[in-house]
Structures are given as C-alpha cells and as structure tokens.
Design an enzyme around this catalytic site. Structure first.
Site, mmCIF file in Angstrom:
data_model
loop_
_atom_site.group_PDB
_atom_site.id
_atom_site.type_symbol
_atom_site.label_atom_id
_atom_site.label_comp_id
_atom_site.label_asym_id
_atom_site.label_seq_id
_atom_site.Cartn_x
_atom_site.Cartn_y
_atom_site.Cartn_z
ATOM 1 N N THR A 192 -1.279 -3.284 10.892
ATOM 2 C CA THR A 192 -1.584 -3.383 9.467
ATOM 3 C C THR A 192 -0.471 -4.039 8.754
ATOM 4 O O THR A 192 0.349 -3.404 8.105
ATOM 5 C CB THR A 192 -1.739 -2.066 8.738
ATOM 6 O OG1 THR A 192 -2.739 -1.349 9.345
ATOM 7 C CG2 THR A 192 -2.153 -2.297 7.286
ATOM 8 N N THR A 215 0.881 -1.187 0.000
ATOM 9 C CA THR A 215 0.000 0.000 0.000
ATOM 10 C C THR A 215 0.912 1.229 0.000
ATOM 11 O O THR A 215 1.343 1.672 -1.056
ATOM 12 C CB THR A 215 -0.962 0.006 1.201
ATOM 13 O OG1 THR A 215 -0.228 -0.147 2.411
ATOM 14 C CG2 THR A 215 -2.003 -1.085 1.064
ATOM 15 N N GLU A 233 5.943 4.021 7.605
ATOM 16 C CA GLU A 233 5.595 5.223 6.853
ATOM 17 C C GLU A 233 6.546 6.367 7.194
ATOM 18 O O GLU A 233 6.632 6.806 8.326
ATOM 19 C CB GLU A 233 4.143 5.614 7.123
ATOM 20 C CG GLU A 233 3.196 4.700 6.364
ATOM 21 C CD GLU A 233 1.732 4.875 6.747
ATOM 22 O OE1 GLU A 233 1.470 5.430 7.823
ATOM 23 O OE2 GLU A 233 0.877 4.444 5.961
ATOM 24 N N THR A 290 -6.845 10.839 0.184
ATOM 25 C CA THR A 290 -7.023 11.736 -0.967
ATOM 26 C C THR A 290 -5.941 11.519 -2.024
ATOM 27 O O THR A 290 -5.037 10.736 -1.846
ATOM 28 C CB THR A 290 -7.010 13.195 -0.500
ATOM 29 O OG1 THR A 290 -5.882 13.382 0.348
ATOM 30 C CG2 THR A 290 -8.270 13.492 0.264
ATOM 31 N N LYS A 345 3.725 -7.189 3.846
ATOM 32 C CA LYS A 345 3.550 -5.749 3.641
ATOM 33 C C LYS A 345 3.263 -5.134 5.000
ATOM 34 O O LYS A 345 2.719 -5.780 5.899
ATOM 35 C CB LYS A 345 2.437 -5.441 2.652
ATOM 36 C CG LYS A 345 1.021 -5.768 3.051
ATOM 37 C CD LYS A 345 0.281 -4.763 3.887
ATOM 38 C CE LYS A 345 0.373 -3.358 3.361
ATOM 39 N NZ LYS A 345 -0.417 -2.444 4.262
ATOM 40 N N ASN A 347 0.230 10.463 6.293
ATOM 41 C CA ASN A 347 -0.997 10.162 7.018
ATOM 42 C C ASN A 347 -1.959 11.324 7.140
ATOM 43 O O ASN A 347 -3.100 11.150 7.547
ATOM 44 C CB ASN A 347 -0.661 9.596 8.400
ATOM 45 C CG ASN A 347 -0.192 8.173 8.276
ATOM 46 O OD1 ASN A 347 -0.930 7.332 7.783
ATOM 47 N ND2 ASN A 347 1.041 7.927 8.656
#
Lengths: 409, 409
Positions: free
Chosen positions: A196, A159, A282, A409, A185, A404
C-alpha cells in the site's frame, strides 16, 4: 552508489522540476479536515511510466491509469484521493474511476487519456463522487508551482501516515540541470512488490517513455520492493513517473554519458522515499536496515534480507531493544535460500553478536543503547559468495496493533 | 472426517495409553519455579517416529534424536527441557544434548540409543548442565502412570504458553481398545512447517515404525503444518510419536480394517493440539479458523488459507472485532495461487460479506458480536474447483508485542 553524480536539493519537492504544478484540498473523504484530494499537472505533455501492485485484486483506478499510459505513454496530470481505495467496488467503482479521470481532465483542460488516477484508503466502499467532483472543480485554483503545491499534494495522499514524504535531487546532463523529485505515501500493507504505497516521481529530464519505464522498474526493484511493514500487499499500489523534458538535455539513452547519473539520482529519490515509508510504518518507532552480503546471489541476499525484515519476532525484539540474534538466525534459516549453517556472521550496527555461526559475547548495555536509536542496522555476512542486498522495515509496536485493530471505525 | 470411528477420552493424557509413565520437575532453567524438565518413559521398547523443523539451523537435540531414531526406530524415553533451546551453541551444545541423552538413559535404566532429546527456549545460550543433570537424577522418582504424570510433563514443556495442551482418544481394533494421546507446547514462532512447537504422541497401538513415520507425516501436514502464529519457524520444532504395542491389536497396516480409524484418531489428537497452540499463541485472545473451498487444488487452498491466517492486518482486524474483509481479499490476491477475481465469496462465520467478489451489506452490530467471540471463522469459496483446506491461527494483540519485545529479559 560510489561517487555521487547528483546533488541533494534541500527543500525541494515534486514542483521543483521544471514544468510541474501541484495542489491539494479537503473534499470530504477523510473524517478529519486534512487534505484528501491532490493533483500533479505538467505544463507540457510528459513522457510517463508506471509500475503496479502484483496483487491479483487490482483497484479500479489502476486499470484506468494503465489504459491511459497505454495510449501513447504520455501524461499531463495525475489525480489522487485518499480515504477510500475504490477497490472491490465492481462496475460502479470502474465508472467512478473513469469519472475522476474525465472530470479532472475537463477541469484542467487536458485530454482525458492523459490523466492518471490513484486512490488509497478503505477497500470495498463506493467513493462519495459528489464530494470528489466538487473537489475536482476547486483543484485548478489550488495549483501552485512552488513548494507549497508539493506540500499540499503530499498531505492529500496520506492515510495513516504521519509524515509527508518527499525527496529531490539534481544533476547535470549536457551542461543542463536536471531535477528529479518524488512524493510517496505508505504506512500499513507495506511489503516487497509495491504494497500500500503510492509514489509519484516528477523530473524535467528529456527521456522517452519506454526507457523511463525500464529504469523505473529497475530502480523500484532495489528500493520500493525492498521494504516491508507487515507483509501485506495492497490492491492499490502504484508508482507513476512523469518527465517534462523541459531541462532540454539531449534525450537520455543507455549510452548517454549522463545516463548513469540520472539512474543514480532516481534511485536516491526512490530509496529515500522507500526508507521514509518504512520509518513511518504504522506504529513504527524506528527504521530497520538489513544488509545481507556474502550470499550465493543477489536474489538469495534479497530473499534473506526481506525474510529478516519481515519477521514479527525480529521486529518486536527491535521495538524492545532486545539484542535477540537467535530470531535473526532463525529467519535466515527459513528464507528458503542456500545458507552454510556454519559460516554466518551477524552484526547489530557495529556490534558483532555472531561469528562463523558462533555467539560472540557482547556488552548488553552498549547493544541496548544502540537498539534504542532511531535507526537499527542488522548486518549479515553469509561468507559464501558475492550476492548482496539491502532491505528496510520497521519495528512492530503496540501502536501497529492499535491502528489496525480499528482502522475502519 | 465423516463418521467418527474414535471416542474422545475426557481427562485423558499421555500416560493414558498402556505402557507410558511421565513426569516433570523444576531444575532451575526457568526463572520462575515452574517445571522445566520433563520425561516420558515407555515400559517396553516403543516403535517411534518423528518430524522436524524445516529451518536450516537445527538445534543440537534434533540431531541427537534423529540419530537415536535412525538406529532401529525404537525409543524407550524422551527427555525435554524448556527455558533454553540449546540452539546455535556449537560443539558444546552438541555435547550437552548428548549428555542429556546419556544421563537420562542411565537414570532410567534404558539404552542411550533409545532416548530422544528435545529443548525449547532462548537460542544461543549454553545449557546450565549442572542443573539439568541434577534434575535428571531426580526424575525417576517423579514418574507416574496416572494423569498427574501427564500434567507434570505438560507443564515442563511450556515456555510463554499459558495453557497445558493435551488430547486423548480411543478406538477399537480387533476388539482391542487402542488409546492415542498427545501433548504439545507452542506459542510464538508458530508457522506452517512445524515452527516453535514440541509435540509428543503416545499410543498403545501395535504399529511398525516405518508406517508410524508415514502416518505421522501425513497427519502433520493437515494439522501442525496448518497453523501459524507469526510466520516465524524455529530451530527446535519436533513431533515425536511412540507406540508401545501393549493394546495387542494385530499390527496395523494400510489394509488393516481399523487403520483408517487409527489415522482419524491420530488426526483428531494432532488437530486438537494444533488448534490449542493457535488459540494459545503469544498474546492471543481468540482462535481464527480459515477454511478455503472451491480452489483449483488442495495445495492452492492450503496456500491461500495460510496467507489469510498469516496476515498481520487480518489478525489485527480480528483482534479489534473489525469486519474488514478488504484485508482478507487482499491476502487472497497475494497468495500466489490461481484465483478468479470475479467469483470470490467470503463469510465471517455465517455472515456473508462478499459474494461473487461484490460487497454484500451486512449488519455491523451482528458482525461485531460475532467477531468478539473466542473463535472466529473466515470462510472463503473461490468457486473454481474442488480444492479445500483449513488453517488455524490467532489474533495479533498488544500482548504479542509486549511478550516479544522483551523475551530474553
């Protein structure tokens, strides 16, 4: 892990163990043209096991997978999409996960009850099933038994991950070569107790489903459950393992002479994937490895290591290459575990900054150089007992916030 | 709080209650020329109470204050420095905190046992006592009974805070006017159970020290203990209350007809300070107020509200004005509390996004407009019972990372 009883297979992937093919393609769930649908298929019925998120809100595919594994502990395939988590999607989400399972089973010519389903991505939006279904129809033609199949699958499960995560080892049992591989992942919402992340382990070892389940849980507790990116856990986490048995070893049991080698190899694969997830958190620029020794128990050491690695202040300081050990000791002090406040040693890598809870002068330039590296070790000795644990995480950066602040969007 | 039995005193400060003077100056602990040493003095012996951080590593000044209050529950003054936490500083740190107490007592002409000490700033470095001592000598000349004294003190306790935090209310007891005021500093390491915050309450109410202690703890649990900036708690948190008794009301007891009005007023002061700390969290651009109702118990509601407000993913989404309710439900699901996964309602302000755990279509433009405001409400109804709680926090921003990546430098 002492003497290693396994070999690392450079260039190996989830298609390396005998009996596995994999593939991936772009079906249209991601806005980019990156793969977003992947599959792993076993040529024979594989014994299988899985562990799931502890979040109370569990996404539809987890229920489908749980039921499939519940039938007889056998899987032939796992179908995975990224770009949409199919979580909090109500009855339609349940139906969609079941349709993914049924359609993949039909396309692959296997029993519906032997297909696991996993999803990752945005929560609360319905899957575009027309795209998923037309992707599933094209998947069988994409299946490959070589490393390209593993690569395609690894890309399909990403992702906000930047890097494909794969690990592979081999070992010998009864003179037969056993291979164990894994793909994963991760990225955000990564925290102890799964988070996640999706993980997929393939092996050609012969091992019964109940023992595979036990070993998978034990190994998860010291690997995937010891990483954190941001303290959030997700609705979709799942680790699935499939064992084809095609290595033709005598069936593994706890008393099999090579059982420990198998566990060590599986642990290596899971630790490598867990560290890769942490390093690729991230916005992360570096891996943080926190080891706590001298605790009253392993559980206490685990809790303290996780608290340190989960501290936003510690993570920010590491990003800034700031040897701010005060934040480390503050994290130790709020972990809710027994700590002797007068006997704590802290090292950053090999640089001693605190001894018996007293600051030790250190060379700031050397510390800065060390903290600028791509792996930072935080080593704590509580000098109380024999409990120890290692946890992995990453720094907190501008990019974490950027990613984040505008995920949907 | 129902009918308010107190009035907000606009422009009031910690010097507004009868009997209190305050002041502040720059003694050289901060690199800027901002105040870094402050004092509050009571003209008469004040009954006093305090609550402290739950972190196992408690800074030297906390021990000194605890001992001072332990003597007879009376304080005449509190001396505070910013720029250095005097934490993890060993025996020298203990001696320095004691010297601050003794020197302030001498300069102010009060008993050493009636001086509380508080520090905030970097951990693990020794105080520059020559600067502190020469500052203490100059402090008596800086004492003022007007609002400037309160302002000077408020500036002296700031670290990475941007805004002075003060609140003041008045009420009537036995026909006498009682005033309650408070000042606080916060910023990073702000989390339930105190965190890096210092709080100072002054009042002219007549109330015994044991009851003041009880009330202070009760009010703290629903105000300061319900905020989080980053999940970290510090070694130095302290809330000190002093009551001069100069309002000359009949001594407050639980059966006093105006006792509840006093508690409500104190709660208002503490809530306002707590919200101001959350809004002024490191790098924050907005206040997040999370209210959970319909829980099985108030404790469950508190835990869930704190988990939501503490989620880095939720905080990042609010910064980005992204109506990403999936992260809110994921936080609810990992709070470790009983939740009926089928009956959750979520509103962002008044915008319904989830009803009975099912997504409700909403106008993204209106949601964006709402989330861009300076206060964002996250309202959850679990539809299970009567438990409820409110927690406050702030968004996670680039500036949080910038500030904390280089705090020491």
């Amino acid at each position: 892990m002492g003497n290693k009883r396994y070999e690392i297979v450079e260039g190996g992937g989830i298609t390396t163990p005998k009996g596995f093919k994999a593939g991936g393609l772009h079906c249209g769930l991601k806005k980019t043209d990156r793969h977003d649908l992947g599959v792993i298929v076993c040529d024979v019925p594989a014994t299988a096991a899985a562990v799931y998120t502890t979040n109370l809100f569990q996404a539809a595919p987890l229920q489908v997978t749980r039921e499939a594994l519940g039938v007889d502990g056998i899987l032939r395939a796992v179908i995975v999409n990224s770009g949409n988590a199919n979580a909090c999607t109500g009855a339609q989400g349940d139906a969609d996960a079941q349709a993914m399972q049924a359609n993949a089973a039909e396309a692959l010519g296997v029993s519906k009850n032997q297909v696991a389903v996993a999803s990752t991505g945005v929560i609360g939006e319905l899957l575009k099933m027309d795209r998923v279904n037309s992707g599933i129809e094209k998947l069988p033609a994409k299946l490959r038994a070589d490393i390209q199949g593993s690569d395609d699958f690894c890309q399909a499960i990403l992702t906000t991950d930047l890097v494909k995560k794969v690990s592979c080892v081999s070992l010998t049992a009864n003179g037969r070569q056993i291979t164990i591989a894994g793909a994963a992942k991760g990225s955000g919402m990564i925290h102890p107790n799964m988070a996640t992340m999706l993980g997929f382990v393939t092996t050609d070892a012969l091992i019964g489903a109940p023992l595979l389940q036990e070993v998978l849980r034990e190994v998860t507790n010291v690997s995937f459950n010891m990483i954190t990116v941001d303290g959030d856990t997700s609705t979709n986490d799942m680790l699935v393992a499939m064992a084809s048995g095609l290595a033709e070893n005598d069936e593994l049991t706890r008393s099999h002479p090579d059982f420990e080698a198998f566990v060590d190899g599986l642990r290596h694969v899971c630790e490598e994937l867990a560290k890769a997830i942490a390093r690729d958190g991230e916005g992360a620029t570096k891996l943080i490895e926190t080891t706590v020794i001298g605790a009253n128990s392993d559980d206490a050491a685990q809790a303290i290591a996780k608290t340190i690695i989960g501290s936003s202040l510690v993570k920010s300081a590491v990003f800034g290459a700031d040897a701010n050990w005060g934040r480390i000791i503050a994290a130790i002090g709020r972990a809710g575990q027994p700590v002797n406040v007068g006997t704590v040693d802290i090292r950053l890598g090999d640089i001693v900054v605190l001894e018996q809870s007293r600051p030790i002068p250190f060379d700031e330039e050397i510390a800065l150089e060390y903290l600028k590296g791509d792996t930072v070790g935080i080593n704590v000795n509580l000098n109380m007992g024999n409990g120890q644990a290692t946890a992995w995480g990453c720094d907190l950066t501008y990019d974490y916030v950027r990613i984040n602040a505008a995920y949907r969007t």
